[in-house]
Design a protein around this motif. Sequence first.
Motif, short mmCIF file in Angstrom:
data_model
loop_
_atom_site.label_atom_id
_atom_site.label_comp_id
_atom_site.label_asym_id
_atom_site.label_seq_id
_atom_site.Cartn_x
_atom_site.Cartn_y
_atom_site.Cartn_z
N UNK A 18 -10.87 0.66 6.14
CA UNK A 18 -10.01 1.82 5.98
C UNK A 18 -8.96 1.61 4.91
N UNK B 298 7.29 7.56 -7.37
CA UNK B 298 6.53 7.03 -8.50
C UNK B 298 7.29 7.38 -9.76
N UNK C 128 9.05 9.05 4.26
CA UNK C 128 7.64 9.39 4.08
C UNK C 128 7.34 9.98 2.71
N UNK D 178 -1.22 3.03 10.78
CA UNK D 178 -2.23 2.87 11.83
C UNK D 178 -3.24 1.80 11.44
N UNK D 179 -3.57 1.75 10.15
CA UNK D 179 -4.50 0.72 9.68
C UNK D 179 -3.94 -0.67 9.89
N UNK E 209 1.23 7.26 7.25
CA UNK E 209 0.57 7.37 8.56
C UNK E 209 -0.68 6.51 8.60
N UNK E 210 -1.52 6.68 7.58
CA UNK E 210 -2.82 6.01 7.66
C UNK E 210 -2.66 4.51 7.46
N UNK E 211 -1.78 4.12 6.56
CA UNK E 211 -1.57 2.69 6.36
C UNK E 211 -0.96 2.07 7.61
N UNK F 124 0.82 -1.21 0.00
CA UNK F 124 0.00 0.00 0.00
C UNK F 124 0.85 1.27 0.00
N UNK G 123 -7.20 6.28 -3.90
CA UNK G 123 -6.02 6.51 -4.72
C UNK G 123 -6.30 6.11 -6.16
N UNK H 178 4.32 0.78 -3.88
CA UNK H 178 3.85 1.02 -5.26
C UNK H 178 2.62 1.93 -5.32
N UNK H 179 1.72 1.82 -4.34
CA UNK H 179 0.54 2.68 -4.39
C UNK H 179 0.78 4.03 -3.73
N UNK H 180 1.86 4.14 -3.01
CA UNK H 180 2.23 5.44 -2.46
C UNK H 180 1.22 6.05 -1.51
N UNK H 181 0.47 5.23 -0.79
CA UNK H 181 -0.53 5.78 0.13
C UNK H 181 0.15 6.34 1.37
N UNK H 182 -0.57 7.19 2.05
CA UNK H 182 -0.04 7.83 3.26
C UNK H 182 0.50 6.79 4.23
#
Lengths: 511, 315, 305, 349
Positions: D332, B311, B307, B99-100, B95-97, B86, D340, B89-93
């Motif tokens: 979530x 891409x 952080x 904690x998730x 922080x949120x990943x 996540x 995204x 490659x998907x470059x998601x936050x």
Amino acid sequence: MTSGADNTPPALRLRGITKRFGPLVANDDIDLDLNRGEILALLGENGAGKTTLMNILFGQYTADQGGIEVDGQPLPPGNPRAALAAGLGMVHQHFTLAENLTVLDNILLGTRSLWSAGLGRRAARARLAQLGADYGLSVDPDRRIRSLSVGERQRVEILKALWRDARILILDEPTAVLTPQESQALFATLRRAVAQGMSIIFISHKLNEVTAVSDRVAVLRHGRKVAEIATRDTDRHRLAALMVGAEIAAPDIAPHPSGPAILRLDRVSTETGHGTPLREATLDLCASQITGLAGVSGNGQAALAGLIGGSIRATSGRMTIEGAAPAAWSPRAALDAGVARIPEDRHATGTIADFSLTENAVLESHAAPPFSRRGILDHAAARAFTEGLIKAYDIRCPGPDARIRLLSGGNMQKLVLGRALAPDPRIVVANQPVRGLDIGAVGFVQRQLIAARDRGAAVLLISEDLDEIMALSDVIHVIAGGRISPPFPRGTMSAAEIGLWMAGHGFDHAA
Amino acid sequence: MSAIWDILITTSFWVAMIRIASPLIFATLGELICERAGVLNLGIEGIMVAGAFTGWFTVYLGGDLWLGVLVAMLTGMAFGVIHATLTVPFGLSQHVVGLGVTMLASASAYFTYRLALPQVTDPPRIVPFQPWPVPGLSEIPLIGPALFQQTPLTYLAYGAAILVALVLYRTPMGLAVRAAGENPQAVAAQGLSVTAVRMGAVIVGSGLMGIGGAFLTLSAFSSFFFEMVNGRGWICIALVVFGAWNAGKAVLGAILFAAFDALQIRLQQTPLGAQVPYQVFLMLPYVLSIAALVAMSRRASVPAALMTPFNRGER
Amino acid sequence: QSPIKVAGIYTVPVEQQWVSRLHLAAEAAKEQGMIEYTFAENTANTDYPRVMREYAEAGTQLIMGEIFGVEQEAREVAPDYPETAFLLGSSLPPDAGIANLSVFDNYIQDASFLSGIIAGAMTKSGKIGMVGGFPIPEVNRLMNAFMAGVRETRPDATFQISFIGSWFDPPKAKETAFAMIEAGADVMYAERFGVSDAAKEKGVLAIGNVIDTQKDYPDTVVASALWNFSPTLAAALEKVTAGTFAAEDYGIYSTMPKGGCSLAPLGTFEGKVPGEAMTLVAEREAAIKDGSFKVEVNDAEPKAS
Amino acid sequence: MRLEPIANPSAARRLGLPALAIAATAALGMILAAAAGADPLATLGLIVKGAAGSKLAALETLNRATPLIFTGLAVAVAFRARLWNIGAEAQLYAGALVTVLLGTGALPLPQPVLLPVLALAAMAAGALVLLGPVILKTRFGVDEVVTTLLLNFVMLLFVSMLLEGVLKDPMGMGWPKSAPLIPEARLPRIVTGLRLHWGFALALIAAVLIWLVQNRTTLGYRMRAVGLNAEAARFAGIPVNRVLIQTAILSGGLAALAGFSEVAGLKGNLTLDLSPGFGYTGIVVAMLAMLNPLGVVVAALFVAGIQTGADSMSRAAGVPTYLADLLLAAALLFMVLAMRLTRYRVRAG
Ligand SMILES: Nc1ncnc2c1ncn2[C@@H]1O[C@H](COP(=O)(O)OP(=O)(O)OP(=O)(O)O)[C@@H](O)[C@H]1O
Ligand SMILES: Nc1ncnc2c1ncn2[C@@H]1O[C@H](COP(=O)(O)OP(=O)(O)OP(=O)(O)O)[C@@H](O)[C@H]1O
Ligand SMILES: [Mg+2]
Ligand SMILES: [Mg+2]
């Protein structure tokens, strides 16, 4: 030059390369050959598609159409590893070095299988010393990149390619950030490399370099290849015309009576920690006058620009603006005192990449009417202002709401310039204002500075390009080691004499 | 402060220090690897919970202790795969990943535990790793028992520390990891895949976090409890910063933090402990960590691309 | 007669000792076919009133659990569901205005006191270590009673007391116990998981609390003060069945005379505890049961000495 | 693989992918419920029923969302300026602490005066808690991720100390909790009988105000400038450190409002378990909302809905409660991924 015999394939052959970014065609059906042992210069305006083409060649982008052959062998697309293996080396427009690592580690990165046990640093050191000797590229392998000058970093980039036995070297605007001396050293290295059988593609906006170094020139315009000629069959004027599609006149500068001194520095020294500090610098900036500051970069130019611009403090001496010493000095205070600044690095300091043109245009003035009242922004006013700038400065862009990162360097610089000049400043500090710009943009920026002078502003032009300084300045100072020379009015000094001052000689005699 | 001195000269203080530090060493090294590659892994707390559970559960089901360690590591790596996919490659936050993943990992562990053992009010026990004094070395006064009268998992922690330091500073892989956290463009330009390097680092780092969690159930204690990781993962994030992203210093930081903890536990037993609220002692390691951070602050050592997703084809 | 619908709402997992006693009693009642039992564990106090309402609206006849952290809000919920009986652990007395809400707590100081007598007899060093989660009344009163019991047989005993600030951190409880044993404690009061493990590893003794763990530590756990929630639950069920459930304090059902608490059998330590001490235990137990001796209920945070 | 931005994502993409994320969560929920021995087909309906199937359920969802809106806004404001505030939990407790310090009789003021005073005092306390790490950041360059994170533990221990000490309710029979607020210090309920209170309305107002601040004021503009490129902002005369401090005050204050609202609106007193991690969930909410203050409201409702719905489902279906947390986490992660992919296309190579 050893251009390839008819039956041997060229070192590199691009066929019908096309690349689109959304609706924009960055490369349009480009054919290009690079012969063995030649230096090919690639020319074009900002945004013409040069970097894109090279990124495709190196596998960082994938072309939508077209193919690449190296030594007659097709190169798999979109694979930098394959490009490296095929003997391609690339020095990017923006360096690709890890600052926290040493020179040696940056060079060794990716050269061995990730699963191998050791780095072989010992043997590597010896080989690096040998390469350095062969090509005249000496650099301490154990220094961290962070502590290197721009020129040294570029040497590391070239060494990275040489280390991998690159037979084709691509240099994207290698001299844009180099001092003239460093550029000369680079050319010497390139000549040695070619002598050893290397083939080189060289991108530059500086036509004198192109004519001096290259064997052949290819010109791109709006993504298309519009010309390919042997260098000896052309000249700077023709190349300029090919690039822009029209003849370009150098900005003509009419003499103009200069006014009284607006800003005076009286034996000012600055704090350390921002590169070379100023050492007892004395300087007057007069109204209606362009003051040129010649010198090799890193000799205190940043300190001077920072001092006048409000981001660096004086530790001793006196700075006065119209006779008064400013009380608290900060970027804000400088702006309020009528100082306009054009920063050295438009990407890192001049603009906020993810802000729109509008937001960038009011970066310095957002807190005052008409752009805001009592802390509430007036978007319409900001937008109208930006539209005005776009028109007046001919900024090519999708519109005032587009993110500024989409603009080419030249157009970005026009916005920075327009923003700085809009409040009709009394003092203009332009630090390397034309770095990286194509000749069309260079002329435009220079004409704006002259216009500002003609409106009565005191302009400080900081540049490493001695030709530019000599052409534009009413009076010239030289900076070396943080010291500033006495003023030399236009036409009183030859380039050679100024060069001596740049090397620090004049100071000793004067002192 | 003779009370402190009295504590410092007891052997058991030093033994406790290393014992408390051991799980932190694993997890701190894991976090360090992730961050050196440019990925902040806030999944650490949950990954430790999951490792603590699966490691223990393996042994509870009859597996060997070392098999438990292996399973804990694999569990950590599995959550590492989720985190890495996540965030890289998907470059998601991050922080949120992070904690998730913490929520996902701990909830998965709890859910599975409750499904497998629905009616336990007294959690079952396993026979955990026993102290295994290293012949000879453990007889050195003070240092000997502290370092060499521990369980094999603590020795594995030493090994992990040395291995991580060696790999990071002496191998092409480590070089690639360090470069990926500093300037991914540099990695890509040298023909390496930033995605592979970063994902690999996150997965391996998460594996170490899993072992760190398993230390709690396989060595420090013998059953699995809800919430038993109790913030240790967050501490490790602080320890990485404290160690200025340097493996050796981070391990020293973990030991220092454990020393504070061992000290506050003992200080509570002194007359002082009767006067001062116990919360003050429990605060001590956190407050001292912040103080130490201030003392050690040097911005330059942060991996520059921490952080920042990478891409290709986008600048 | 159809079984009574009972739901438990617990703010911690059922492994927590205090809650485990409620849960086990309910499970036992379910085994006997007296009730249908379901429960929600680890319910945040923020969610507690909602879960109460959900269970009540689902037709639950008796809701049990603990509302120490949500006294006020829970008391607002109960009147909306007069058909449901609420039997809740609480620090506060019952409120006559809320007829369907009764309170209880673990008043097992009697058993703790007796276990203290044994501890006092077993300690050689006279130093006793006590590790607790949080100094809440439910913990404090048992610690205080235990300490009073110790002083019966060992008036000069000293106590080390620590709270680890968590219900579930056995490694930390264990470390704390280690520190106490190093400082000379040879009997540990095991309020949390982890303490008996330290005692076992270091070869000292432990006294259990609320639950009996001797089977796991046969050479370590000498005696335990047990809480038996069944009398409390049985009393409540009886009143629910009879339709006479009212605002009451069920605390008494946790006391020794009501069978709400007891000293666990000595088991492996049979015959290893000095005879005089066991005589004293028997004496006090009898006195407690006939009401001639009262163990003081002291909810204040115990202090080391 | 690499991601390629999509200039104008289609409506199908913008709505379909989030729907797919919810469907994936539901599928996972069904699989796990079946694994736990429950009827998988019933789970879906039970989640919806538990989140919004009755007046109670719907109001409880709003109720659960209230503190999440505040902490989500706090995080959104801070993250905009690249101030990594992981300490909303500590700031929440600071706000709650001040609310009980002043709201239990210390300030004998009428309700219309007392409530704003309490709210402002709480905000000041929350701001103060975040100012520490921010000053350490601007002065010494200390990483605020770590300091704000560690302060959560310190603050919780500090509250615990006060609740077992000076703040302990003398009438509380020893349990560590504060005395109840005086009636004048309570936020009134919106619906009598159920516990939804005016804190929810306050949260909505806060979201709109913060949206205005971010998009219409120089402060919001500066916060974004500092977040995107502090060096350029500084060069342009924006006082970066001052903006960071203003951001901290706003962010810490918003998180503290969550504490104020929970105490004054819901609990009426302070206990150590006032917040089941609202500060951390706020980060999730803010990121789901892509830092948009109005989006925070939607994201908070989404998170709260899943939480109450799945929690209620776990009880109704008789599966372990932990399934609720598991589904929330999965929802979530699926959702951030879906969002995204609404704006980027996955390309090979
Ligand atoms: N990653 C990208 N995404 C979208 N558009 C791009 C991207 N890279 C380049 N472009 C577009 O392609 C055009 C060509 O860019 P390119 O970088 O090749 O120019 P250039 O000739 O190198 O310019 P310069 O002289 O300024 O370096 C630009 O006008 C830009 O709009
Ligand atoms: N993400 C992007 N999207 C669209 N276009 C881009 C993107 N990144 C770069 N470009 C384009 O690529 C071209 C080259 O970009 P680059 O950053 O090299 O600027 P430049 O014009 O060469 O300026 P300078 O030489 O001053 O750095 C520019 O024309 C710019 O429009
Ligand atoms: Mg370019
Ligand atoms: Mg350029």
